[in-house]
Motif scaffolding. Structure first.
Motif, PDB file in Angstrom:
ATOM      1  N   PRO A   1    -118.271  26.479 -17.778  1.00  0.00           N
ATOM      2  CA  PRO A   1    -116.901  26.077 -18.107  1.00  0.00           C
ATOM      3  C   PRO A   1    -116.271  26.844 -19.273  1.00  0.00           C
ATOM      4  O   PRO A   1    -115.258  26.413 -19.808  1.00  0.00           O
ATOM      5  N   THR A   2    -116.871  27.959 -19.690  1.00  0.00           N
ATOM      6  CA  THR A   2    -116.281  28.739 -20.774  1.00  0.00           C
ATOM      7  C   THR A   2    -114.911  29.263 -20.355  1.00  0.00           C
ATOM      8  O   THR A   2    -114.791  29.873 -19.288  1.00  0.00           O
ATOM      9  N   PRO A   3    -113.856  29.070 -21.156  1.00  0.00           N
ATOM     10  CA  PRO A   3    -112.527  29.595 -20.795  1.00  0.00           C
ATOM     11  C   PRO A   3    -112.548  31.100 -20.602  1.00  0.00           C
ATOM     12  O   PRO A   3    -113.170  31.826 -21.394  1.00  0.00           O
ATOM     13  N   LEU A   4    -111.867  31.568 -19.580  1.00  0.00           N
ATOM     14  CA  LEU A   4    -111.889  32.977 -19.207  1.00  0.00           C
ATOM     15  C   LEU A   4    -110.475  33.476 -18.963  1.00  0.00           C
ATOM     16  O   LEU A   4    -109.695  32.851 -18.229  1.00  0.00           O
ATOM     17  N   LEU A   5    -110.152  34.617 -19.567  1.00  0.00           N
ATOM     18  CA  LEU A   5    -108.883  35.298 -19.341  1.00  0.00           C
ATOM     19  C   LEU A   5    -109.164  36.713 -18.868  1.00  0.00           C
ATOM     20  O   LEU A   5    -109.921  37.456 -19.515  1.00  0.00           O
ATOM     21  N   ILE A   6    -108.560  37.103 -17.754  1.00  0.00           N
ATOM     22  CA  ILE A   6    -108.689  38.452 -17.190  1.00  0.00           C
ATOM     23  C   ILE A   6    -107.336  39.127 -17.319  1.00  0.00           C
ATOM     24  O   ILE A   6    -106.324  38.608 -16.839  1.00  0.00           O
ATOM     25  N   VAL A   7    -107.306  40.286 -17.965  1.00  0.00           N
ATOM     26  CA  VAL A   7    -106.056  41.014 -18.217  1.00  0.00           C
ATOM     27  C   VAL A   7    -106.182  42.408 -17.605  1.00  0.00           C
ATOM     28  O   VAL A   7    -107.207  43.085 -17.800  1.00  0.00           O
ATOM     29  N   HIS A   8    -105.149  42.849 -16.912  1.00  0.00           N
ATOM     30  CA  HIS A   8    -105.205  44.167 -16.270  1.00  0.00           C
ATOM     31  C   HIS A   8    -103.794  44.723 -16.129  1.00  0.00           C
ATOM     32  O   HIS A   8    -102.841  43.979 -15.872  1.00  0.00           O
ATOM     33  N   GLY A   9    -103.658  46.025 -16.293  1.00  0.00           N
ATOM     34  CA  GLY A   9    -102.376  46.681 -16.142  1.00  0.00           C
ATOM     35  C   GLY A   9    -102.132  47.158 -14.725  1.00  0.00           C
ATOM     36  O   GLY A   9    -103.058  47.593 -14.041  1.00  0.00           O
ATOM     37  N   ASP A  10    -100.866  47.117 -14.295  1.00  0.00           N
ATOM     38  CA  ASP A  10    -100.563  47.561 -12.931  1.00  0.00           C
ATOM     39  C   ASP A  10    -100.466  49.083 -12.822  1.00  0.00           C
ATOM     40  O   ASP A  10    -100.272  49.615 -11.733  1.00  0.00           O
ATOM     41  N   ARG A  11    -100.633  49.784 -13.972  1.00  0.00           N
ATOM     42  CA  ARG A  11    -100.681  51.247 -13.953  1.00  0.00           C
ATOM     43  C   ARG A  11    -102.018  51.770 -14.455  1.00  0.00           C
ATOM     44  O   ARG A  11    -102.113  52.883 -14.968  1.00  0.00           O
ATOM     45  N   ASP A  12    -103.053  50.971 -14.299  1.00  0.00           N
ATOM     46  CA  ASP A  12    -104.394  51.383 -14.708  1.00  0.00           C
ATOM     47  C   ASP A  12    -104.865  52.523 -13.812  1.00  0.00           C
ATOM     48  O   ASP A  12    -104.993  52.359 -12.603  1.00  0.00           O
ATOM     49  N   ALA A  13    -105.135  53.681 -14.418  1.00  0.00           N
ATOM     50  CA  ALA A  13    -105.528  54.853 -13.642  1.00  0.00           C
ATOM     51  C   ALA A  13    -107.002  54.838 -13.261  1.00  0.00           C
ATOM     52  O   ALA A  13    -107.429  55.641 -12.427  1.00  0.00           O
ATOM     53  N   TYR A  14    -107.783  53.947 -13.878  1.00  0.00           N
ATOM     54  CA  TYR A  14    -109.224  53.888 -13.607  1.00  0.00           C
ATOM     55  C   TYR A  14    -109.547  52.879 -12.507  1.00  0.00           C
ATOM     56  O   TYR A  14    -110.274  53.203 -11.554  1.00  0.00           O
ATOM     57  N   PHE A  15    -109.045  51.660 -12.655  1.00  0.00           N
ATOM     58  CA  PHE A  15    -109.383  50.578 -11.731  1.00  0.00           C
ATOM     59  C   PHE A  15    -108.100  49.962 -11.185  1.00  0.00           C
ATOM     60  O   PHE A  15    -107.337  49.344 -11.932  1.00  0.00           O
ATOM     61  N   PRO A  16    -107.843  50.109  -9.880  1.00  0.00           N
ATOM     62  CA  PRO A  16    -106.624  49.531  -9.298  1.00  0.00           C
ATOM     63  C   PRO A  16    -106.691  48.011  -9.261  1.00  0.00           C
ATOM     64  O   PRO A  16    -107.696  47.386  -9.634  1.00  0.00           O
ATOM     65  N   LEU A  17    -105.625  47.396  -8.795  1.00  0.00           N
ATOM     66  CA  LEU A  17    -105.449  45.960  -8.926  1.00  0.00           C
ATOM     67  C   LEU A  17    -106.408  45.127  -8.080  1.00  0.00           C
ATOM     68  O   LEU A  17    -106.527  43.910  -8.302  1.00  0.00           O
ATOM     69  N   ASP A  18    -107.104  45.739  -7.125  1.00  0.00           N
ATOM     70  CA  ASP A  18    -108.080  44.941  -6.389  1.00  0.00           C
ATOM     71  C   ASP A  18    -109.223  44.493  -7.295  1.00  0.00           C
ATOM     72  O   ASP A  18    -109.855  43.459  -7.036  1.00  0.00           O
ATOM     73  N   HIS A  19    -109.472  45.220  -8.386  1.00  0.00           N
ATOM     74  CA  HIS A  19    -110.551  44.828  -9.306  1.00  0.00           C
ATOM     75  C   HIS A  19    -110.233  43.515 -10.026  1.00  0.00           C
ATOM     76  O   HIS A  19    -111.038  42.568  -9.951  1.00  0.00           O
ATOM     77  N   PRO A  20    -109.097  43.401 -10.740  1.00  0.00           N
ATOM     78  CA  PRO A  20    -108.833  42.114 -11.388  1.00  0.00           C
ATOM     79  C   PRO A  20    -108.655  40.975 -10.398  1.00  0.00           C
ATOM     80  O   PRO A  20    -109.014  39.827 -10.685  1.00  0.00           O
ATOM     81  N   ARG A  21    -108.119  41.272  -9.230  1.00  0.00           N
ATOM     82  CA  ARG A  21    -107.939  40.204  -8.247  1.00  0.00           C
ATOM     83  C   ARG A  21    -109.286  39.707  -7.719  1.00  0.00           C
ATOM     84  O   ARG A  21    -109.451  38.507  -7.482  1.00  0.00           O
ATOM     85  N   MET A  22    -110.242  40.615  -7.546  1.00  0.00           N
ATOM     86  CA  MET A  22    -111.590  40.190  -7.160  1.00  0.00           C
ATOM     87  C   MET A  22    -112.202  39.303  -8.234  1.00  0.00           C
ATOM     88  O   MET A  22    -112.838  38.285  -7.940  1.00  0.00           O
TER      89      MET A  22
END
Length: 297
Positions: free
Chosen positions: A235-256
């Motif tokens: 139950p540790t609080p978790l925040l995932i932050v990702h940019g929509d112009r990330d050149a390394y990891f596209p948005l499927d990574h944070p969504r996964m």
């Protein structure tokens, strides 16, 4: 290999209470569970304005930098300064980076470096710890939270840490620009990074061009992936932050990662943001700090 627990201070320091937090040395060296010497820096930050802050609600933010960063890099110091407005801050250099010993395992045994930093932060008298990681550091904070979070029942992949009960746990975790899965080569920057890590010539470039010493051995066994770690964080609080112009990891990574977290995780997709510390605007860092403060104890 060290016979002491993770977080042992290699250079003698006082162990202050909230009232003596101002006298903490700014820089020291820690010893990890597997014997690597890790440089660490402490900034009492906002806690110097309140003698009881370290024992009350004000957290200590433990910052896990990205690959080729270190505790002294300007982008890491900028992040630390932003969080210092809201609490104390511990920064450290992962193994193979900066003044730390050892060689980088690119996210595997680095979980022991973070564990040592968290234990040190708690040993300084701070009751609440928030881990904030960027890129490689983002994957490390996820694995650390799965193994040493509030549940505290995760497997220990490297044997006992020697940690005193609960001193290695985190109370909230923020992962910025992290991958969801290992061995990703779907973007040009990640193909270049794999060349840097896997080829002898690349490791020379890493050592002399980026001041990063990279281990030559492959992972064996392959560590728990970020997406596999996330369900174990509750139950540790978790925040995932990702940019929509990330050149390394596209948005499927944070969504996964968010899908794996389910209801206990929160996802922020940041418009116009690139990758990791350099792309994290001061306004975003302020919002992350306020999120962490709102999580309470």
């Amino acid at each position: 290999m060290s016979s002491g627990p993770a977080g042992d201070v290699a250079r003698s320091t006082d162990r202050p209470t909230g009232e003596t937090v101002r006298r903490v040395p700014a820089r020291t060296f820690l010893r990890t569970a597997d014997g690597v010497r890790i440089e660490a820096v402490y900034d009492p930050g906002a806690s110097v304005d309140d003698a009881s802050a370290s024992s009350s609600g004000a957290p200590v933010f433990v910052i896990a930098h990205g690959f080729t960063g270190d505790a002294g890099r300007p982008h890491v110091r900028r992040v630390a300064a932003a969080f210092a407005r809201h609490g104390a801050v511990v920064t450290f250099s992962f193994r193979g980076h900066g003044a730390s010993g050892g060689r980088s395992t690119v996210g595997d045994r680095e979980v022991l470096d973070l564990l040592a930093a968290v234990e040190w932060a708690r040993g300084l008298g701070h009751a609440r710890v928030v881990t904030v990681g960027f890129s490689m550091g983002g994957s490390v904070v996820l694995r650390h939270a799965a193994l040493y979070g509030r549940a505290g029942d995760g497997e220990r992949p490297y044997g006992p840490s020697g940690a005193r009960e609960h001193e290695g746990r985190t109370d909230a975790v923020v992962s910025v620009s992290a991958p969801a899965r290992w061995y990703y080569r779907g973007t040009a920057p990640m193909r270049r990074l794999h060349w840097l890590v896997t080829r002898p010539a690349g490791r020379l470039v890493g050592r002399y061009g980026f001041r990063t010493r990279i281990h030559h051995r492959d992972w064996d066994p392959v560590p728990l992936s970020p997406v596999e770690a996330v369900p174990r964080i509750a139950p540790t609080p978790l925040l995932i932050v990702h940019g929509d112009r990330d050149a390394y990891f596209p948005l499927d990574h944070p969504r996964m990662l968010a899908d794996a977290a389910g209801d206990h995780g929160e996802l922020w997709l940041e418009r116009g943001m690139g990758h990791a510390e350099n792309a994290a605007a001061d306004e975003l860092l302020e919002r992350i700090a306020r999120w962490a403060l709102a999580q309470g104890g």
